[in-house]
Design a protein around this motif. Sequence first.
Motif, PDB file in Angstrom:
ATOM      1  N   ALA A 110       0.961  -1.522  -0.062  1.00 35.03           N
ATOM      2  CA  ALA A 110      -0.342  -0.076  -0.129  1.00 35.03           C
ATOM      3  C   ALA A 110       1.064   1.264   0.068  1.00 35.03           C
ATOM      4  O   ALA A 110       0.509   2.366  -0.589  1.00 35.03           O
ATOM      5  CB  ALA A 110      -0.810   0.070   1.409  1.00 35.03           C
ATOM      6  N   PHE A 111       1.796   0.996   0.597  1.00 36.55           N
ATOM      7  CA  PHE A 111       3.371   2.564   0.487  1.00 36.55           C
ATOM      8  C   PHE A 111       2.712   2.704  -1.080  1.00 36.55           C
ATOM      9  O   PHE A 111       3.470   3.556  -1.613  1.00 36.55           O
ATOM     10  CB  PHE A 111       4.435   2.286   1.442  1.00 36.55           C
ATOM     11  CG  PHE A 111       3.686   2.282   2.845  1.00 36.55           C
ATOM     12  CD1 PHE A 111       3.903   4.317   3.285  1.00 36.55           C
ATOM     13  CD2 PHE A 111       3.576   1.890   4.067  1.00 36.55           C
ATOM     14  CE1 PHE A 111       3.883   4.014   4.564  1.00 36.55           C
ATOM     15  CE2 PHE A 111       3.808   2.303   4.885  1.00 36.55           C
ATOM     16  CZ  PHE A 111       3.987   2.967   5.468  1.00 36.55           C
ATOM     17  N   ALA A 112       3.790   1.383  -1.347  1.00 40.78           N
ATOM     18  CA  ALA A 112       4.321   1.965  -2.830  1.00 40.78           C
ATOM     19  C   ALA A 112       3.179   1.981  -3.855  1.00 40.78           C
ATOM     20  O   ALA A 112       3.127   3.104  -5.019  1.00 40.78           O
ATOM     21  CB  ALA A 112       4.347   0.017  -3.314  1.00 40.78           C
ATOM     22  N   LEU A 113       1.901   1.298  -3.576  1.00 41.50           N
ATOM     23  CA  LEU A 113       0.883   2.307  -4.533  1.00 41.50           C
ATOM     24  C   LEU A 113       0.890   3.406  -4.185  1.00 41.50           C
ATOM     25  O   LEU A 113       0.542   4.059  -4.824  1.00 41.50           O
ATOM     26  CB  LEU A 113      -0.344   1.155  -4.171  1.00 41.50           C
ATOM     27  CG  LEU A 113      -1.404   1.624  -5.027  1.00 41.50           C
ATOM     28  CD1 LEU A 113      -1.435   1.785  -6.506  1.00 41.50           C
ATOM     29  CD2 LEU A 113      -2.934   1.167  -4.856  1.00 41.50           C
ATOM     30  N   SER A 114       0.381   4.397  -2.562  1.00 33.94           N
ATOM     31  CA  SER A 114       0.532   5.769  -2.333  1.00 33.94           C
ATOM     32  C   SER A 114       1.471   6.240  -3.259  1.00 33.94           C
ATOM     33  O   SER A 114       1.286   7.627  -3.917  1.00 33.94           O
ATOM     34  CB  SER A 114       0.320   5.624  -0.914  1.00 33.94           C
ATOM     35  OG  SER A 114       0.528   7.471  -0.174  1.00 33.94           O
ATOM     36  N   ASN A 115       2.761   5.938  -3.121  1.00 34.38           N
ATOM     37  CA  ASN A 115       3.776   6.545  -3.855  1.00 34.38           C
ATOM     38  C   ASN A 115       4.026   6.529  -4.948  1.00 34.38           C
ATOM     39  O   ASN A 115       3.940   8.037  -5.986  1.00 34.38           O
ATOM     40  CB  ASN A 115       5.013   6.603  -3.388  1.00 34.38           C
ATOM     41  CG  ASN A 115       5.628   6.863  -1.656  1.00 34.38           C
ATOM     42  OD1 ASN A 115       4.988   8.325  -0.942  1.00 34.38           O
ATOM     43  ND2 ASN A 115       5.992   5.861  -1.293  1.00 34.38           N
ATOM     44  N   VAL A 116       2.945   5.791  -5.747  1.00 31.14           N
ATOM     45  CA  VAL A 116       2.992   5.822  -7.421  1.00 31.14           C
ATOM     46  C   VAL A 116       2.094   7.047  -7.451  1.00 31.14           C
ATOM     47  O   VAL A 116       2.715   7.926  -8.527  1.00 31.14           O
ATOM     48  CB  VAL A 116       2.999   4.590  -7.789  1.00 31.14           C
ATOM     49  CG1 VAL A 116       1.918   4.504  -9.423  1.00 31.14           C
ATOM     50  CG2 VAL A 116       4.060   4.047  -7.928  1.00 31.14           C
ATOM     51  N   LEU A 117       0.786   6.476  -7.008  1.00 33.25           N
ATOM     52  CA  LEU A 117      -0.139   7.753  -7.471  1.00 33.25           C
ATOM     53  C   LEU A 117       0.028   8.955  -6.679  1.00 33.25           C
ATOM     54  O   LEU A 117      -0.637   9.640  -7.592  1.00 33.25           O
ATOM     55  CB  LEU A 117      -1.492   7.026  -6.375  1.00 33.25           C
ATOM     56  CG  LEU A 117      -1.870   5.555  -6.511  1.00 33.25           C
ATOM     57  CD1 LEU A 117      -3.134   5.367  -5.428  1.00 33.25           C
ATOM     58  CD2 LEU A 117      -2.736   6.423  -8.267  1.00 33.25           C
ATOM     59  N   LEU A 118       0.894   9.411  -5.757  1.00 26.76           N
ATOM     60  CA  LEU A 118       1.221  10.693  -5.467  1.00 26.76           C
ATOM     61  C   LEU A 118       2.552  11.286  -6.714  1.00 26.76           C
ATOM     62  O   LEU A 118       1.818  12.588  -6.968  1.00 26.76           O
ATOM     63  CB  LEU A 118       1.452  10.969  -4.177  1.00 26.76           C
ATOM     64  CG  LEU A 118       2.423  11.924  -3.741  1.00 26.76           C
ATOM     65  CD1 LEU A 118       1.304  13.454  -4.081  1.00 26.76           C
ATOM     66  CD2 LEU A 118       2.621  12.265  -2.502  1.00 26.76           C
ATOM     67  N   ALA A 119       3.140  10.257  -7.120  1.00 26.78           N
ATOM     68  CA  ALA A 119       3.982  10.771  -7.741  1.00 26.78           C
ATOM     69  C   ALA A 119       3.669  11.177  -9.058  1.00 26.78           C
ATOM     70  O   ALA A 119       4.093  12.106 -10.311  1.00 26.78           O
ATOM     71  CB  ALA A 119       5.178   9.415  -8.676  1.00 26.78           C
ATOM     72  N   PHE A 120       2.230  10.634  -9.427  1.00 22.59           N
ATOM     73  CA  PHE A 120       1.206  11.121 -11.836  1.00 22.59           C
ATOM     74  C   PHE A 120       0.470  12.004 -10.707  1.00 22.59           C
ATOM     75  O   PHE A 120      -0.320  11.565 -11.419  1.00 22.59           O
ATOM     76  CB  PHE A 120       1.318   9.567 -11.833  1.00 22.59           C
ATOM     77  CG  PHE A 120       2.530   8.978 -12.322  1.00 22.59           C
ATOM     78  CD1 PHE A 120       3.313   9.460 -13.315  1.00 22.59           C
ATOM     79  CD2 PHE A 120       2.927   7.675 -11.533  1.00 22.59           C
ATOM     80  CE1 PHE A 120       4.057   8.247 -14.022  1.00 22.59           C
ATOM     81  CE2 PHE A 120       4.363   7.118 -11.868  1.00 22.59           C
ATOM     82  CZ  PHE A 120       4.721   7.194 -13.710  1.00 22.59           C
ATOM     83  N   SER A 121       0.881  12.438  -9.987  1.00 20.40           N
ATOM     84  CA  SER A 121      -0.352  12.401  -9.580  1.00 20.40           C
ATOM     85  C   SER A 121      -0.536  14.550 -10.309  1.00 20.40           C
ATOM     86  O   SER A 121       0.511  15.212  -9.888  1.00 20.40           O
ATOM     87  CB  SER A 121      -0.877  13.511  -7.682  1.00 20.40           C
ATOM     88  OG  SER A 121      -0.861  12.530  -7.562  1.00 20.40           O
ATOM     89  N   PRO A 122      -1.856  14.885 -10.911  1.00 20.29           N
ATOM     90  CA  PRO A 122      -1.791  15.586 -11.961  1.00 20.29           C
ATOM     91  C   PRO A 122      -2.378  17.632 -10.953  1.00 20.29           C
ATOM     92  O   PRO A 122      -2.402  18.362 -10.873  1.00 20.29           O
ATOM     93  CB  PRO A 122      -2.691  15.560 -13.085  1.00 20.29           C
ATOM     94  CG  PRO A 122      -3.858  15.097 -12.464  1.00 20.29           C
ATOM     95  CD  PRO A 122      -2.793  13.947 -11.675  1.00 20.29           C
ATOM     96  N   ASP A 123      -2.730  16.849  -9.541  1.00 26.05           N
ATOM     97  CA  ASP A 123      -3.494  17.772  -9.238  1.00 26.05           C
ATOM     98  C   ASP A 123      -3.379  17.879  -7.424  1.00 26.05           C
ATOM     99  O   ASP A 123      -2.924  16.775  -7.400  1.00 26.05           O
ATOM    100  CB  ASP A 123      -4.588  18.616  -9.454  1.00 26.05           C
ATOM    101  CG  ASP A 123      -5.661  17.494  -9.500  1.00 26.05           C
ATOM    102  OD1 ASP A 123      -5.602  16.703  -8.943  1.00 26.05           O
ATOM    103  OD2 ASP A 123      -6.450  17.340 -10.830  1.00 26.05           O
ATOM    104  N   LEU A 124      -3.785  18.733  -6.636  1.00 27.43           N
ATOM    105  CA  LEU A 124      -3.901  19.014  -5.601  1.00 27.43           C
ATOM    106  C   LEU A 124      -4.373  17.878  -4.572  1.00 27.43           C
ATOM    107  O   LEU A 124      -4.005  17.093  -3.984  1.00 27.43           O
ATOM    108  CB  LEU A 124      -3.623  19.552  -4.474  1.00 27.43           C
ATOM    109  CG  LEU A 124      -3.424  20.029  -2.794  1.00 27.43           C
ATOM    110  CD1 LEU A 124      -2.228  19.077  -2.840  1.00 27.43           C
ATOM    111  CD2 LEU A 124      -3.943  21.138  -2.655  1.00 27.43           C
TER     112      LEU A 124
END
Length: 424
Positions: A110-124
């Motif tokens: 879940a940490f891995a997924l969270s950081n991937v999603l954050l890295a590709f987030s286009p907005d806040l």
Amino acid sequence: MTQELSGSGTPMPAPSGRSAITPAQPARPSRIPRAGLLILAMAGFTAVTTELLPSGLLPQISRDLGVEESAVGSLTAAYAAVIVITALPLSRLLGGRMPRKTLLIVTVLAFALSNVLLAFSPDLPLAIAARLLGGVAHGLLWSSMAPYVARIVPAHSVGKAMAIVFSGNSIALAVGAPLGTMMGSVLSWRSSFLVLAGIAALLALLAVRLLPPASDADRDSAPSLRAAMALPGVIAVATAWPLLLLGHFALFTYIAPFLLAAGLPDNATGISLSVIGVASLVGIWIAGLTADARPRGSVLTGVALLLASFALLPALGGTWAGSLALLTLWGITFGAAGIYNQAAILRAGGEHKDAANGLAVVTIQLGIAVGAAYGALALNTVGALFVPLAAAVPLAVALVIIFASRHRGYPAGPRDVRPSRSPK
């Protein structure tokens, strides 16, 4: 140090040709599984670095997402808030139904997924959603990791095992967050979180092979928070430990203005943070040697020295020699205190150690949050130079609680008790 969980009542007769104990549980280990503990230490490193990294990369994230820096602060606030809200309910729900090793592996993923999603987030908003997932994983990790460790090591080695596992926290503070910040400055903030995601994914794969199975004899029942809170020792530790963190973060959050008010240059802040982080590793090592044999004497000595370091900082912190000496003492004693209290909450919780540890995770997060607010209040009322004295107040209260809880929360260990002298 911690008690083995055992069934109650008289076993029912077993059918012919089958064991009376169903299902069979892994035997209590006779030695420390060091490879597994190192995996857990690295998981802690990943969790703490994930928690701290947005603060170091705040300007870059602000520019990239096109929002104010104050808005980016919500990434940290949301992370902490979701821990407080979800740590206890989820640890009770999943801890009683999912094998402990599986739960830890899922949490690291879940940490891995969270950081991937954050890295590709286009907005806040999407970035905040990614951080919420990370916060859920963080709360689950610290709620489940210590009870798991207590089940995979010999009972007399719990303190030493905790020292190995919690070294990851201090390494994240001293090395992980600064390196991630540097990488984000050189490359991009997104690359820092992608690297963290890769580390977490690799750890999950290694955990499948290297983490030993834990006894799941109590897996069919959810941890009882009510039963844990009925134990006086649990309440004592779950109060004293957050007070220590409250005092620590009251000063740690505002160490930069304190050092400036004391007369040290701007570059003293980075040096001081590294000194505290490295010194805490020394404290963890000391705690690993003493937490099992001298738990009471060690925690009393450590907290008393931590209190003394805070009390002396306004008077002696204006010189490099005095400041570095007291910051080193601060780091050593604070690093050790975390191990002593982690072992204490497991010991006090007994058969309800899972629920007791989950309660401690929540109160710790509250202590951290209140500590930052308390430090801000002290900064605005007594001034930056005297923030250490304000931070010393909750430490003094914690020391009183620890001293008073000699029978339950912080009992003596085998080498705390002096042998009585034979009468002449």
